[in-house]
Design a protein around this motif. Sequence first.
Motif, PDB file in Angstrom:
ATOM      1  N   ILE A   1       0.664  -6.892  -0.176  1.00  0.00           N
ATOM      2  CA  ILE A   1       0.064  -5.767  -0.611  1.00  0.00           C
ATOM      3  C   ILE A   1      -1.326  -5.818  -0.393  1.00  0.00           C
ATOM      4  CG2 ILE A   1      -0.195  -3.783  -2.119  1.00  0.00           C
ATOM      5  CD1 ILE A   1       2.754  -4.620  -3.103  1.00  0.00           C
ATOM      6  N   VAL A   2      -2.078  -4.972   0.319  1.00  0.00           N
ATOM      7  CA  VAL A   2      -3.515  -5.258   0.258  1.00  0.00           C
ATOM      8  C   VAL A   2      -4.463  -3.954  -0.210  1.00  0.00           C
ATOM      9  CG1 VAL A   2      -5.610  -5.554   1.834  1.00  0.00           C
ATOM     10  CG2 VAL A   2      -3.244  -6.738   2.396  1.00  0.00           C
ATOM     11  N   ILE A   3      -5.083  -4.233  -1.216  1.00  0.00           N
ATOM     12  CA  ILE A   3      -5.948  -3.270  -1.736  1.00  0.00           C
ATOM     13  C   ILE A   3      -7.401  -3.487  -1.429  1.00  0.00           C
ATOM     14  CG2 ILE A   3      -6.828  -2.077  -3.809  1.00  0.00           C
ATOM     15  CD1 ILE A   3      -3.572  -1.817  -3.621  1.00  0.00           C
ATOM     16  N   PRO A   4      -8.029  -2.779  -0.358  1.00  0.00           N
ATOM     17  CA  PRO A   4      -9.214  -3.020   0.172  1.00  0.00           C
ATOM     18  C   PRO A   4     -10.301  -2.101  -1.010  1.00  0.00           C
ATOM     19  CG  PRO A   4      -7.999  -2.270   1.811  1.00  0.00           C
ATOM     20  CD  PRO A   4      -7.061  -1.913   0.680  1.00  0.00           C
ATOM     21  N   THR A   5     -11.305  -2.689  -1.585  1.00  0.00           N
ATOM     22  CA  THR A   5     -12.145  -2.063  -2.245  1.00  0.00           C
ATOM     23  C   THR A   5     -13.471  -1.205  -1.716  1.00  0.00           C
ATOM     24  OG1 THR A   5     -13.496  -3.964  -2.840  1.00  0.00           O
ATOM     25  CG2 THR A   5     -11.419  -3.356  -4.118  1.00  0.00           C
ATOM     26  N   GLY A   6     -13.935  -1.877  -0.601  1.00  0.00           N
ATOM     27  CA  GLY A   6     -14.993  -1.596   0.250  1.00  0.00           C
ATOM     28  C   GLY A   6     -16.233  -1.689  -0.639  1.00  0.00           C
ATOM     29  N   MET A   7     -16.264  -2.483  -1.787  1.00  0.00           N
ATOM     30  CA  MET A   7     -17.181  -2.755  -2.697  1.00  0.00           C
ATOM     31  C   MET A   7     -17.739  -4.273  -2.966  1.00  0.00           C
ATOM     32  SD  MET A   7     -15.356  -1.251  -6.275  1.00  0.00           S
ATOM     33  CE  MET A   7     -16.562  -1.919  -7.536  1.00  0.00           C
TER      34      MET A   7
END
Lengths: 163, 163, 163, 163
Positions: free
Chosen positions: B76-82
């Motif tokens: 599972i991947v959670i991209p934050t863009g942060m």
Amino acid sequence: MRKKQVVVIGSSDETGFNDEARAIGRFIADRGYVLITGGRGGIMEAASRGASERGGTVIGIVPGDGLDEANRFCSIVIPTGMGHARNAINVLAADVIVAIGGKAGTLSEIAYARIHCKPLICCLFAGGWSAAFPEAAIDDYQGAPVVTARDVEETCRHIEKLA
Amino acid sequence: MRKKQVVVIGSSDETGFNDEARAIGRFIADRGYVLITGGRGGIMEAASRGASERGGTVIGIVPGDGLDEANRFCSIVIPTGMGHARNAINVLAADVIVAIGGKAGTLSEIAYARIHCKPLICCLFAGGWSAAFPEAAIDDYQGAPVVTARDVEETCRHIEKLA
Amino acid sequence: MRKKQVVVIGSSDETGFNDEARAIGRFIADRGYVLITGGRGGIMEAASRGASERGGTVIGIVPGDGLDEANRFCSIVIPTGMGHARNAINVLAADVIVAIGGKAGTLSEIAYARIHCKPLICCLFAGGWSAAFPEAAIDDYQGAPVVTARDVEETCRHIEKLA
Amino acid sequence: MRKKQVVVIGSSDETGFNDEARAIGRFIADRGYVLITGGRGGIMEAASRGASERGGTVIGIVPGDGLDEANRFCSIVIPTGMGHARNAINVLAADVIVAIGGKAGTLSEIAYARIHCKPLICCLFAGGWSAAFPEAAIDDYQGAPVVTARDVEETCRHIEKLA
């Protein structure tokens, strides 16, 4: 390797379309997709409940600091401590997004879906911004599709096609 | 309902302690815990590989925008863009944190572990900040324990006790 | 066009080095630099007070949602709603960073200063992490200098040179 | 102590309403208010130019990491490193928000304005979401007013009243 990730967005205090959200959650789990929501109540909890009933992985990306701030159907909790700014993350985590009703918070996520070119399914039957956005939308839907669904069944067909 | 979440932190370009990180990843999955990392290479990838080999759930919370920016062992991947600000989220997602070596990025996560009172296991054997922090630390370790481990076995015992 | 931006970091409940922080704030305003802090009490308030006394621009980047959550010496308030994750932003806003004492929150900002290669002035006289970090530091200080200061005067000389 | 903060939102590649944005920027500076934008081109740059011409304080809260990523009319730059998630911060920094045209990014900011109950002025003359939102809006505008403006003059009257 990575499983498909379906993000369901909608109001935390919605009560009128919980059965539909729950059915959509069940479908997501049955297909082997991961369900991701903002982890709160209302539509988010109903979808999480449905996916949980079918043994799916249910992730809640919550605005607060605490691992205990998600609804009880989440199997994994990602606290962001960022308040509503976490809406941007919810959207980035999506292979496809399902909007079920929703107020201003949902609208911010719909906007991020357009910014990040994510496929977006708008449930016309649930009122709120998921019904109002497709009509109001002023951009030309380039980059990623915005599709509408008149019932749960059509929503699920879209999920399967777009995920 | 929610599974225990173990966050492993360490350098993305570390090569000297990958076997240890992989063994710790295996242990985390064997216990039924969820492994969470920053999703990049080095220590994060090695731990993810270990947990993946045992069929564990492996989450990568990545700095960029893309679902394809995590190492290949993430389920599972959670991209934050942060960017590096996502380090605060990594820490909030932890029931317990394991630091294996690490440079400035890891130090920021160690600092957040102290801010948010998260149990922190510092691997003395891996060098970097996981070895330097316990000695330098000037706060009094109130709120949550900081423990040290001299080898993989001791690290795993701490994980089991603190998770 | 853009003015130089000096970020002062330190504990929100520090009381022992407020005179020094205030003097440093005065210097920053006298030079025509913008002072940026995390907007809270303690060292942040003392530095803001000093800069405010000299008519300087004082920005508080605060963790909460509210424009009224900063100390009363801030002329501009940027609420982030992100809690401690806003520490990453404080650092990015700096031409140069001055650390005066500090606990875990300050340590996270010191770590971000290293990540983002920002010039960092560590006040040895103020204790806390601004004194402990230069000794413990395990990276090789490439990219941007870490310098130490034994008193207010030396701190100000460093600010002038590095801004 | 704190000055009033007016946030102008709109597209970074808009070219048709720059004169209007610039005139609004001039008005904001003339009144002694601080102008805050996302720091990019288009509407943001035009408003910044206007405020800068009158010697106003102009803040750019930019998506990237760099102090050099803002348009040249910003006197202060706050890099967030958060990409479009910084839109939430732009809104929190507002005493009042002026929307001039805009696409999906602006829509996310309009949504955040509703979430955080910020007074919102929608420029009907500029097209884009600032014209489309007031018609589509499905919430009942409680908490803070949403007002519409047919020209620059009406926009400025609203700013003065709502700031």
